[in-house]
Write a protein that holds these residues in place. Structure first.
Motif, short mmCIF file in Angstrom:
data_model
loop_
_atom_site.label_atom_id
_atom_site.label_comp_id
_atom_site.label_asym_id
_atom_site.label_seq_id
_atom_site.Cartn_x
_atom_site.Cartn_y
_atom_site.Cartn_z
N TYR A 111 0.82 -1.20 0.00
CA TYR A 111 0.00 0.00 0.00
C TYR A 111 0.86 1.26 0.00
O TYR A 111 1.88 1.34 0.69
N VAL A 112 0.45 2.24 -0.78
CA VAL A 112 1.01 3.59 -0.71
C VAL A 112 -0.16 4.56 -0.72
O VAL A 112 -1.22 4.26 -1.29
N ALA A 113 0.01 5.70 -0.12
CA ALA A 113 -1.10 6.66 -0.04
C ALA A 113 -1.35 7.33 -1.38
O ALA A 113 -2.50 7.62 -1.74
N ARG A 114 -0.27 7.58 -2.13
CA ARG A 114 -0.39 8.30 -3.40
C ARG A 114 0.49 7.61 -4.44
O ARG A 114 1.64 7.24 -4.15
N LEU A 115 -0.04 7.48 -5.65
CA LEU A 115 0.68 6.80 -6.72
C LEU A 115 0.52 7.57 -8.02
O LEU A 115 -0.60 7.88 -8.44
N VAL A 116 1.63 7.90 -8.65
CA VAL A 116 1.61 8.51 -9.98
C VAL A 116 1.54 7.37 -11.00
O VAL A 116 2.41 6.50 -11.02
N LEU A 117 0.50 7.39 -11.83
CA LEU A 117 0.28 6.33 -12.80
C LEU A 117 0.37 6.91 -14.21
O LEU A 117 -0.56 7.55 -14.70
N PRO A 118 1.50 6.70 -14.89
CA PRO A 118 1.67 7.23 -16.25
C PRO A 118 0.80 6.50 -17.26
O PRO A 118 0.53 5.30 -17.13
N SER A 119 0.39 7.25 -18.29
CA SER A 119 -0.43 6.68 -19.36
C SER A 119 -0.36 7.61 -20.57
O SER A 119 -0.39 8.83 -20.41
N PRO A 120 -0.29 7.06 -21.79
CA PRO A 120 -0.24 7.92 -22.97
C PRO A 120 -1.58 8.53 -23.35
O PRO A 120 -1.63 9.64 -23.86
N ASN A 121 -2.67 7.82 -23.14
CA ASN A 121 -3.99 8.31 -23.56
C ASN A 121 -4.83 8.81 -22.41
O ASN A 121 -5.29 9.95 -22.40
N SER A 122 -5.04 7.96 -21.42
CA SER A 122 -5.99 8.30 -20.36
C SER A 122 -5.53 9.47 -19.49
O SER A 122 -6.36 10.25 -19.01
N ALA A 123 -4.23 9.61 -19.29
CA ALA A 123 -3.75 10.74 -18.51
C ALA A 123 -4.05 12.06 -19.22
O ALA A 123 -4.38 13.07 -18.58
N ALA A 124 -3.95 12.05 -20.55
CA ALA A 124 -4.29 13.25 -21.31
C ALA A 124 -5.78 13.53 -21.23
O ALA A 124 -6.21 14.68 -21.11
N ILE A 125 -6.59 12.49 -21.27
CA ILE A 125 -8.04 12.65 -21.16
C ILE A 125 -8.42 13.20 -19.78
O ILE A 125 -9.31 14.05 -19.65
N ALA A 126 -7.72 12.73 -18.75
CA ALA A 126 -8.03 13.16 -17.38
C ALA A 126 -7.73 14.64 -17.15
O ALA A 126 -8.21 15.22 -16.18
N ALA A 127 -6.96 15.25 -18.05
CA ALA A 127 -6.61 16.66 -17.90
C ALA A 127 -7.69 17.55 -18.48
O ALA A 127 -7.40 18.58 -19.12
N ALA A 128 -8.95 17.19 -18.26
CA ALA A 128 -10.08 17.99 -18.75
C ALA A 128 -10.14 19.30 -17.96
O ALA A 128 -9.54 19.42 -16.89
N PRO A 129 -10.84 20.31 -18.46
CA PRO A 129 -10.95 21.58 -17.74
C PRO A 129 -11.44 21.39 -16.31
O PRO A 129 -12.23 20.47 -16.04
N PRO A 130 -10.99 22.22 -15.37
CA PRO A 130 -11.34 22.04 -13.95
C PRO A 130 -12.84 22.01 -13.68
O PRO A 130 -13.28 21.38 -12.74
N GLY A 131 -13.65 22.67 -14.49
CA GLY A 131 -15.08 22.71 -14.23
C GLY A 131 -15.82 21.45 -14.62
O GLY A 131 -17.03 21.34 -14.37
N VAL A 132 -15.13 20.49 -15.24
CA VAL A 132 -15.76 19.26 -15.68
C VAL A 132 -15.42 18.13 -14.71
O VAL A 132 -14.23 17.90 -14.42
N ARG A 133 -16.42 17.45 -14.17
CA ARG A 133 -16.15 16.29 -13.33
C ARG A 133 -15.58 15.19 -14.20
O ARG A 133 -16.02 14.97 -15.33
N VAL A 134 -14.60 14.45 -13.68
CA VAL A 134 -13.98 13.36 -14.43
C VAL A 134 -14.02 12.10 -13.57
O VAL A 134 -13.55 12.10 -12.43
N ALA A 135 -14.60 11.04 -14.12
CA ALA A 135 -14.67 9.75 -13.42
C ALA A 135 -13.99 8.69 -14.27
O ALA A 135 -13.81 8.85 -15.48
N ALA A 136 -13.60 7.59 -13.62
CA ALA A 136 -12.93 6.49 -14.31
C ALA A 136 -13.81 5.25 -14.24
O ALA A 136 -14.17 4.79 -13.15
N ALA A 137 -14.17 4.70 -15.39
CA ALA A 137 -15.04 3.53 -15.45
C ALA A 137 -14.34 2.38 -16.15
O ALA A 137 -13.56 2.57 -17.08
N CYS A 138 -14.65 1.19 -15.69
CA CYS A 138 -14.17 -0.03 -16.34
C CYS A 138 -15.26 -1.08 -16.11
O CYS A 138 -16.29 -0.80 -15.49
#
Length: 263
Positions: A111-138
């Motif tokens: 366990y770690v409290a915080r983890l940086v998870l690199p990604s070529p596509n999803s990390a860019a998608i997660a950088a949506a404007p601050p006013g937009v809620r962003v959720a992760a679904a699978c």
């Protein structure tokens, strides 16, 4: 931006990759990333364990060795500044660095409290404007995410949801639409429609039809390009974890810190 580009007048919309997210986020109240193999599956596993996940963009495709090295260095600096550990490539996991984009690795890692998870596509998608809620679904949390969205009033023309199938990258860096993300997006859209969300854009309706018309979801994902690639490189367990449909009730949502945490 033209109404037809953002699929306006629809409560549920569908886009592909970072470019699709950039366009749909302009008029969306909530953006949902679907990256079944493996970013959002990995996020679900990590957040389920209480880990806050910080996405970080790394280049894929035709990047030079120098560009890749610079990006890796930037990721390491970001992790240190964020008080987080840095996930490495699946093939680079060691006892000292046991975290990677592999959901199987994350289940075994300490366990770690915080983890940086690199990604070529999803990390860019997660950088949506601050006013937009962003959720992760699978597939693991597909029902939980759908219920979370509708309980908060998302999925109507006034508060539209943009479902973003992350896709993969071809060697030249162009987007490769991924079967597993189409089916994962379709599963979420199917659930949203069943809960009264809508109307669906033509693109969202097509993804829903693809999911509902797939008789054997697990076989389709395992037999697809991404599933076969992971299995061939020794990560068949990651594919199996990704197909654990509705086993997770956690909804990872981007917070003010840019991290995915329970919504």
């Amino acid at each position: 931006m033209c109404d037809w580009v953002v699929q306006s007048a629809n409560g549920v919309r569908l886009g592909w990759g970072p470019a699709g997210a950039d366009r749909l986020a302009v008029r969306a109240a909530c953006l949902v990333i679907v990256d079944v193999l493996s970013f959002t599956t990995a996020v679900s596993v990590a957040v389920e364990q209480g880990i806050r996940v910080l996405p970080f963009w790394l280049p894929d495709g035709p990047a030079t060795t120098a560009e890749r090295a610079a990006a890796q260095k930037a990721a390491a600096v970001y992790a240190r500044q964020s008080g987080a550990r840095l996930a490495v490539a699946r093939s680079a996991v060691t006892p000292d660095s046991p975290w990677s984009l592999s959901p199987a690795h994350l289940r075994r890692a300490p366990y770690v409290a915080r983890l940086v998870l690199p990604s070529p596509n999803s990390a860019a998608i997660a950088a949506a404007p601050p006013g937009v809620r962003v959720a992760a679904a699978c597939l693991r949390n597909i029902t939980a995410v759908g219920s979370w969205l509708t309980a908060r009033g998302y999925g109507t023309p006034a508060h539209p949801v943009a479902v973003i199938a992350a896709g993969e990258r071809w060697p030249d860096g162009s987007l490769r639409p991924a079967l597993e993300d189409l089916l994962g997006a379709g599963a979420l859209i199917s659930g949203l429609r069943a809960q009264g969300a809508g109307p669906l854009s033509a693109e969202a309706a097509a993804a829903k039809a693809a999911y509902e018309g797939t008789a054997d979801l697990a076989h389709a994902i395992a037999a697809g390009v991404s599933g076969r690639r992971l299995a061939a490189t020794g990560f068949a367990t990651d594919v199996a974890i990704a197909m654990e449909e509705d086993t997770c009730t956690v909804v990872p949502v981007r917070d003010g810190d840019g991290a995915f945490a329970p919504g």
